[in-house]
Design a protein around this motif. Sequence first.
Motif, PDB file in Angstrom:
ATOM      1  N   GLN A   1      10.815   5.432  -4.577  1.00 35.23           N
ATOM      2  CA  GLN A   1      11.452   4.638  -5.633  1.00 35.23           C
ATOM      3  C   GLN A   1      10.446   3.667  -6.234  1.00 35.23           C
ATOM      4  OE1 GLN A   1      14.860   2.536  -4.170  1.00 35.23           O
ATOM      5  NE2 GLN A   1      15.414   1.674  -6.139  1.00 35.23           N
ATOM      6  N   LYS A   2       9.666   3.011  -5.360  1.00 36.17           N
ATOM      7  CA  LYS A   2       8.671   2.040  -5.834  1.00 36.17           C
ATOM      8  C   LYS A   2       7.563   2.735  -6.619  1.00 36.17           C
ATOM      9  CE  LYS A   2       7.833  -2.459  -5.321  1.00 36.17           C
ATOM     10  NZ  LYS A   2       8.823  -3.519  -5.626  1.00 36.17           N
ATOM     11  N   GLN A   3       7.300   3.979  -6.297  1.00 37.67           N
ATOM     12  CA  GLN A   3       6.274   4.743  -7.014  1.00 37.67           C
ATOM     13  C   GLN A   3       6.791   5.329  -8.323  1.00 37.67           C
ATOM     14  OE1 GLN A   3       5.264   7.509  -3.783  1.00 37.67           O
ATOM     15  NE2 GLN A   3       3.258   6.532  -3.589  1.00 37.67           N
ATOM     16  N   GLY A   4       8.079   5.134  -8.590  1.00 40.74           N
ATOM     17  CA  GLY A   4       8.661   5.679  -9.806  1.00 40.74           C
ATOM     18  C   GLY A   4       9.034   7.141  -9.697  1.00 40.74           C
ATOM     19  N   ARG A   5       9.026   7.691  -8.508  1.00 39.26           N
ATOM     20  CA  ARG A   5       9.367   9.111  -8.289  1.00 39.26           C
ATOM     21  C   ARG A   5      10.852   9.174  -7.916  1.00 39.26           C
ATOM     22  NH1 ARG A   5       4.402  10.434  -4.289  1.00 39.26           N
ATOM     23  NH2 ARG A   5       5.396  12.494  -4.133  1.00 39.26           N
ATOM     24  N   LEU A   6      11.690   8.932  -8.905  1.00 36.61           N
ATOM     25  CA  LEU A   6      13.089   8.629  -8.625  1.00 36.61           C
ATOM     26  C   LEU A   6      13.876   9.836  -8.138  1.00 36.61           C
ATOM     27  CD1 LEU A   6      13.846   6.227 -11.625  1.00 36.61           C
ATOM     28  CD2 LEU A   6      13.034   5.672  -9.325  1.00 36.61           C
ATOM     29  N   GLN A   7      13.621  11.000  -8.699  1.00 34.34           N
ATOM     30  CA  GLN A   7      14.356  12.179  -8.248  1.00 34.34           C
ATOM     31  C   GLN A   7      14.003  12.521  -6.802  1.00 34.34           C
ATOM     32  OE1 GLN A   7      16.870  13.563  -9.722  1.00 34.34           O
ATOM     33  NE2 GLN A   7      16.661  12.346 -11.582  1.00 34.34           N
ATOM     34  N   GLU A   8      12.729  12.382  -6.434  1.00 36.11           N
ATOM     35  CA  GLU A   8      12.331  12.605  -5.047  1.00 36.11           C
ATOM     36  C   GLU A   8      12.962  11.549  -4.132  1.00 36.11           C
ATOM     37  OE1 GLU A   8       7.967  13.794  -4.598  1.00 36.11           O
ATOM     38  OE2 GLU A   8       8.068  13.007  -6.649  1.00 36.11           O
ATOM     39  N   ALA A   9      13.045  10.321  -4.628  1.00 37.80           N
ATOM     40  CA  ALA A   9      13.676   9.264  -3.841  1.00 37.80           C
ATOM     41  C   ALA A   9      15.140   9.586  -3.577  1.00 37.80           C
ATOM     42  CB  ALA A   9      13.549   7.925  -4.569  1.00 37.80           C
TER      43      ALA A   9
ATOM     44  N   ASP B   1       0.864  -1.189   0.000  1.00 36.06           N
ATOM     45  CA  ASP B   1       0.000   0.000   0.000  1.00 36.06           C
ATOM     46  C   ASP B   1       0.898   1.235   0.000  1.00 36.06           C
ATOM     47  OD1 ASP B   1      -1.836   1.990   0.356  1.00 36.06           O
ATOM     48  OD2 ASP B   1      -2.807   1.105   2.110  1.00 36.06           O
ATOM     49  N   LEU B   2       1.371   1.611  -1.180  1.00 36.36           N
ATOM     50  CA  LEU B   2       2.378   2.665  -1.287  1.00 36.36           C
ATOM     51  C   LEU B   2       1.824   4.033  -0.900  1.00 36.36           C
ATOM     52  CD1 LEU B   2       4.155   1.608  -4.607  1.00 36.36           C
ATOM     53  CD2 LEU B   2       4.797   1.049  -2.261  1.00 36.36           C
TER      54      LEU B   2
END
Length: 528
Positions: A80-88, A50-51
């Motif tokens: 990262q799992k949500q694909g929001r890589l720059q925020e990660a 449940d991201l």
Amino acid sequence: MDDLLARAIDLHARGELDAAAALYLQIIRAEPQHFDALHMLGVYSFQTGDLATAHRLITQALRVRPDAAAAHVHLSAVLQKQGRLQEALLAIQQALHLEPDNALALNNGATLLSADLKRPAEALPLLERALRLNDGDATAWNGMGYALIELRRLDEALLCLQRALQLQPGFALALYNQGNALQLQNRLEEAMRSYDAALVRQPDMVDAHFGQSACRLLAGDLQAGFQQYEWRWRKPAYQSIAQQYTQPVWLGDAPLQGKTLLVHAEQGLGDTLHMARYVPLLIAQGACVILRVQPALVPLLAAMAGMSGAAGWPGVTVIGDGEPLPSHDFRMPLMSLPLAFGTSLDTIPAGAPYVQADPARVAQWRARLGAAAGGAPRVGLAWAGNPKHDNDAARSLPLLAMRRLLNTGCDFIALQRDLSAVDRVLLAREPAIRSYAAEQTDFAETAALVAQLDLVICVDTSIAHLAGAMGKPVWLLLPYAPDWRWMLGREDSPWYPTMRLFRQQRAGDWDEVLQRVAAALVQFTPGQ
């Protein structure tokens, strides 16, 4: 509350996640701003998929304690799992600002940089720091090995992976990465053993099965290789493709007479052209074929469906990705066709041409190009593939490197449609090669241009498949570790009878390859 939290964390550590979550909720009801309960319930939400809830809870926890490095690390994992890589990456950087020696932040940041952001060189300093803090960190040694593989520093990568396996024998991910490094060195038997060892520990490791399928195909074991290649459908990227369809997959196990079969693209343009050879075999089984392909290929392949005679595809409907799907009984992913037909090296449907250019467009290109000066051979050049391809850095080369071919007395035509800024400058200054990038609006136009050529010289990209499918002589320039379809140790291709392979003898050495090509080009006579 401290006792309740301790019980919850103990349950969590023992894998009793739901029981732990119930206690976290009990704490939060009593103390809505309880940092640890919010944080750990967020971790629970992440672990159970449940991201959105995980992001909300960990963010809420960080409002209570913005200096908690561990929560920033876990927030990074969610992003990262949500694909929001720059925020990660920003979250990891914040964790490392707070705790520069946080081992989890160092390792997770390295993975994010290497695997997700494709910036492996930036991962190395994080891993170096992790290993200075703890030389016995098998995870960091594995991460170092992975980053070095991405940088194609394979001997160093193998040393790091061996160290990881000394520290943690049976480390499945390190065994898998070791298999990848060995495969890139064309050490197929050793790579297979490493993948085997990984699969002993994790029998359902999708990537290890996929790696083994590539090894089998490189070795020419097409039947076993394509069987194992089906593991790709367990990868997230392929699952998203499969979710677009509802009808059952046909794998040669049901009669097609009178049935409608949807055959759909799943990978690159070259892959689609490579597997289009199977369409006549489906027609021969009585199928009504709907071919769903990339929009750039629709004009070319739709023209094939409209041709009469043995070269045509009677009854085939060609549609583009994104168009509404007609009713159909079965579907067939293009790259599964060799499996469905039990293809071996001896039974590859290699007759060419199986793709032809539109005669009207051919006539237009003939007039546009005119006759070659002095009857010189007319040679097409393509030097770069899709930059998003995983192996593009190894398979593509700069146009500047191909200039040594231009002194061989041929009439050169650039087949490259997407030109870099440097390419444009060089083409403007180089009279020995003509470019028609703007006129190549789709593959039907490119096919008509290729029809005017005596020879195509190119790297491993869709142009190679187009020219091969048209039965044109093709000289294919291959990196040391090639794509599976070109196999190893041979100068011909069983897929394309008119193709000649020029392989790198050493990884990254295009100069030696181009020397051999230039020497062969001086001797080249069209039609022989």
